[in-house]
Design an enzyme around this catalytic site. Structure first.
Site, PDB file in Angstrom:
ATOM      1  N   TYR A 169     -15.459  45.743 -31.044  1.00  0.00           N
ATOM      2  CA  TYR A 169     -14.162  45.585 -31.695  1.00  0.00           C
ATOM      3  C   TYR A 169     -13.687  46.954 -32.153  1.00  0.00           C
ATOM      4  CZ  TYR A 169     -10.295  44.160 -34.541  1.00  0.00           C
ATOM      5  OH  TYR A 169      -9.025  44.029 -35.040  1.00  0.00           O
ATOM      6  N   ASN A 176     -10.822  45.252 -40.684  1.00  0.00           N
ATOM      7  CA  ASN A 176     -10.343  44.922 -42.025  1.00  0.00           C
ATOM      8  C   ASN A 176     -11.079  43.708 -42.579  1.00  0.00           C
ATOM      9  OD1 ASN A 176      -9.193  42.631 -40.840  1.00  0.00           O
ATOM     10  ND2 ASN A 176      -7.153  43.534 -40.732  1.00  0.00           N
ATOM     11  N   ASP A 188     -18.159  61.588 -38.171  1.00  0.00           N
ATOM     12  CA  ASP A 188     -17.161  60.613 -37.731  1.00  0.00           C
ATOM     13  C   ASP A 188     -16.754  60.835 -36.286  1.00  0.00           C
ATOM     14  OD1 ASP A 188     -16.937  59.005 -39.915  1.00  0.00           O
ATOM     15  OD2 ASP A 188     -15.022  59.799 -40.614  1.00  0.00           O
ATOM     16  N   GLN A 226     -12.291  60.438 -46.833  1.00  0.00           N
ATOM     17  CA  GLN A 226     -12.647  59.021 -46.908  1.00  0.00           C
ATOM     18  C   GLN A 226     -11.561  58.211 -47.592  1.00  0.00           C
ATOM     19  OE1 GLN A 226     -15.390  57.267 -45.482  1.00  0.00           O
ATOM     20  NE2 GLN A 226     -15.129  59.204 -44.420  1.00  0.00           N
ATOM     21  N   HIS A 281      -8.821  56.617 -45.491  1.00  0.00           N
ATOM     22  CA  HIS A 281      -9.127  55.499 -44.591  1.00  0.00           C
ATOM     23  C   HIS A 281      -8.343  54.251 -44.979  1.00  0.00           C
ATOM     24  CE1 HIS A 281     -12.026  56.289 -41.472  1.00  0.00           C
ATOM     25  NE2 HIS A 281     -12.729  57.063 -42.260  1.00  0.00           N
ATOM     26  N   HIS A 317     -54.248  24.503 -31.580  1.00  0.00           N
ATOM     27  CA  HIS A 317     -54.334  25.956 -31.507  1.00  0.00           C
ATOM     28  C   HIS A 317     -55.786  26.396 -31.304  1.00  0.00           C
ATOM     29  CE1 HIS A 317     -50.249  25.898 -33.001  1.00  0.00           C
ATOM     30  NE2 HIS A 317     -50.171  27.220 -33.007  1.00  0.00           N
ATOM     31  N   GLN A 365      -8.799  36.497 -34.274  1.00  0.00           N
ATOM     32  CA  GLN A 365      -8.773  35.886 -32.945  1.00  0.00           C
ATOM     33  C   GLN A 365      -9.618  36.660 -31.937  1.00  0.00           C
ATOM     34  OE1 GLN A 365      -6.151  37.115 -34.593  1.00  0.00           O
ATOM     35  NE2 GLN A 365      -4.668  38.139 -33.258  1.00  0.00           N
ATOM     36  N   SER A 380     -14.566  51.843 -46.107  1.00  0.00           N
ATOM     37  CA  SER A 380     -15.328  53.077 -45.985  1.00  0.00           C
ATOM     38  C   SER A 380     -15.564  53.714 -47.357  1.00  0.00           C
ATOM     39  CB  SER A 380     -14.587  54.057 -45.086  1.00  0.00           C
ATOM     40  OG  SER A 380     -15.420  55.133 -44.732  1.00  0.00           O
ATOM     41  N   GLU A 431     -22.460  54.606 -47.877  1.00  0.00           N
ATOM     42  CA  GLU A 431     -22.298  54.663 -46.420  1.00  0.00           C
ATOM     43  C   GLU A 431     -22.487  56.107 -45.948  1.00  0.00           C
ATOM     44  OE1 GLU A 431     -18.827  53.739 -43.074  1.00  0.00           O
ATOM     45  OE2 GLU A 431     -18.293  54.103 -45.172  1.00  0.00           O
ATOM     46  N   HIS A 432     -21.748  57.018 -46.542  1.00  0.00           N
ATOM     47  CA  HIS A 432     -21.872  58.455 -46.256  1.00  0.00           C
ATOM     48  C   HIS A 432     -22.342  59.168 -47.525  1.00  0.00           C
ATOM     49  CE1 HIS A 432     -18.482  57.030 -43.662  1.00  0.00           C
ATOM     50  NE2 HIS A 432     -19.167  57.672 -42.734  1.00  0.00           N
ATOM     51  N   GLU A 489     -55.919  26.276 -40.935  1.00  0.00           N
ATOM     52  CA  GLU A 489     -54.530  25.817 -41.047  1.00  0.00           C
ATOM     53  C   GLU A 489     -54.330  24.399 -40.520  1.00  0.00           C
ATOM     54  OE1 GLU A 489     -51.952  29.956 -41.111  1.00  0.00           O
ATOM     55  OE2 GLU A 489     -51.883  28.731 -39.294  1.00  0.00           O
TER      56      GLU A 489
END
Length: 428
Positions: free
Chosen positions: A124, A209, A356, A255, A258, A415, A186, A233, A322-323, A410
């Site tokens: 995506y 988003n 990036d 950042q 963004h 087994h 979608q 971000s 994240e960064h 067990e």
């Protein structure tokens, strides 16, 4: 940005709170769209593309003619820059390949692991206010190196029904199988469930988003795997008196631009540095085309002074950014003590934007504190690990009694019997 001087540790959690990602508000919308896509396929995709993106599509798939035309529209300078980035990303991810290693856990017992590419993956690529052609490289190159057989890419079209030329150029470089003019919920539904035109995939990658994030989380519950939880971000910058305030301000703003829901955190043990950074942020902000977006992000952001480097490190590991940029004298020493971060940038000349775009590391990273448990996208993200074992008669004679004892304890007698019948056959 809010300034906080020497906060006690019992206030850190509150100071480090992220902006509300608003996912609870969009889950119902996401469920409704996903259900419609699952039931009605292409018709639902066309309907929601018209509603959400304001474009009426006559065809969902990008044609080869459109790709060829787009490649002609990309400037030579941009093509050259993309090729530099592509080469570095390839080198970094190619180095992540692992050779098969057979381990003999005991005489006659051999075990090994085989890496197998996920056959069908979906990418995506956001295409709204900032079409992220760089993300095509970050997601498409490791898929290519891993050997994924089918790579489907979804990205929204503009009002004229066209996809950003740089996105299509990058997609052509990484040999994406099929490209669709789909964005939002979608697009995620199409790749999760499949429609008349869009094939379903086994795993979906890519940022988006809050609607995309909610949709990815919902389809991951039972229908398809996703790369990681993702959100707005963020960056944390740790600096001492050796840092350059102008550099730091530029990283914070890179950042902040963004999105309005992004967050930037600056942590230092030097009050003078805080003041200098604050002044530089205000000065550089006025020069940005996206300054209104950045201003909103700065409302969610903090400038913090702590007592020493140890406290700064503790706060970093609690925040799990994240960064993370470390502009300090002992950057490598401190960097080695970081345990929670998506990607780390050491020294005054390692801007976050290098990661990036073009240094080679992947920019698809865990946000919202998920760096305390998740890695960023890497070659293994596109692979499955299948374990193998081969046991000789001698090996089973040695190992078998331990298996029998454990299985009986067990109360799983079948087994136990799977070993016992073999040992009897060998007269053991």
């Amino acid at each position: 940005m809010q300034k906080i001087l020497y906060p006690p540790k019992n206030q850190w959690s509150q100071l480090l709170e992220r902006p509300d990602n608003g996912l609870e508000d969009v889950y119902d919308t996401a469920r409704g769209v996903l259900d419609d896509v699952q039931r009605n396929g292409d018709a639902a995709l066309i309907k929601y593309t018209s509603i959400f993106d304001g474009v009426q599509l006559s065809q969902l798939q990008v044609s080869q003619e459109e790709v060829d035309e787009a490649c002609m529209q990309v400037s030579c300078n941009l093509k050259d820059a993309i090729l530099v980035a592509k080469k570095n990303i390839e080198i970094f991810h190619q180095a992540q390949k692992q050779q098969r290693e057979v381990v003999e856990t005991m005489p006659g017992v051999q075990c090994w692991q085989k890496s197998v590419a996920i056959e069908k993956v979906g990418l995506y690529i956001p295409g709204g206010t900032a079409p992220l052609f760089s993300t095509v490289l970050m997601l498409g190159i490791p898929a290519q190196i891993a050997g994924c057989k089918e790579v489907v890419l979804c990205t929204p079209a503009n009002k004229e029904g066209k996809v950003d030329p740089a996105i299509l150029y990058a997609a052509s470089l990484v040999e994406v199988s099929r490209i669709y003019k789909l964005g939002g919920i979608q697009a995620i539904g199409a790749m999760a469930y499949g429609t008349e035109t869009v094939p379903s995939v086994a795993k979906i990658f890519g940022p988006g988003n809050r609607f995309v994030t909610a949709a990815k989380q919902l389809v991951s519950l039972k229908d398809v795997a996703i790369d990681m939880p993702a959100g707005p971000s963020e960056v944390m910058v740790m600096a001492d008196e050796s840092a350059d305030a102008a550099f730091i301000a530029s990283d914070l703003l890179s950042q902040a631009e963004h999105g309005a829901d992004s967050q930037v955190i600056f942590v230092t043990n030097n009050e003078n540095m805080l003041r200098e950074v604050e002044e530089e942020v205000e000065k550089q902000l006025e020069e940005l085309p996206r300054k209104e977006i950045a201003k909103k992000a700065l409302d969610n952001s903090r400038l913090i002074v702590l007592n020493d480097a140890d406290e700064m490190l503790d706060m970093c590991n609690q925040y799990a950014p994240e960064h993370l940029i470390i502009s300090m004298r002992d950057d490598e020493l401190i960097g080695n003590k970081v345990v929670n971060a998506g990607s780390v940038f050491l020294g005054n000349y390692s801007p976050e934007s290098a990661g990036d775009y073009a240094s080679g590391t992947n920019h698809t990273l865990p946000t919202h504190g998920y760096a305390n448990a998740f890695s960023g996208v890497n070659l293994d993200s596109y692979m499955k690990k299948i374990t193998f074992q081969k046991i000789s008669a001698f090996g089973l004679a040695k190992l078998g009694p331990s298996i029998e004892i454990m299985a009986e304890a067990e109360q799983l007698m079948a087994h136990k019997n799977a070993v016992t019948v073999r040992l009897k056959k060998m007269n053991v």
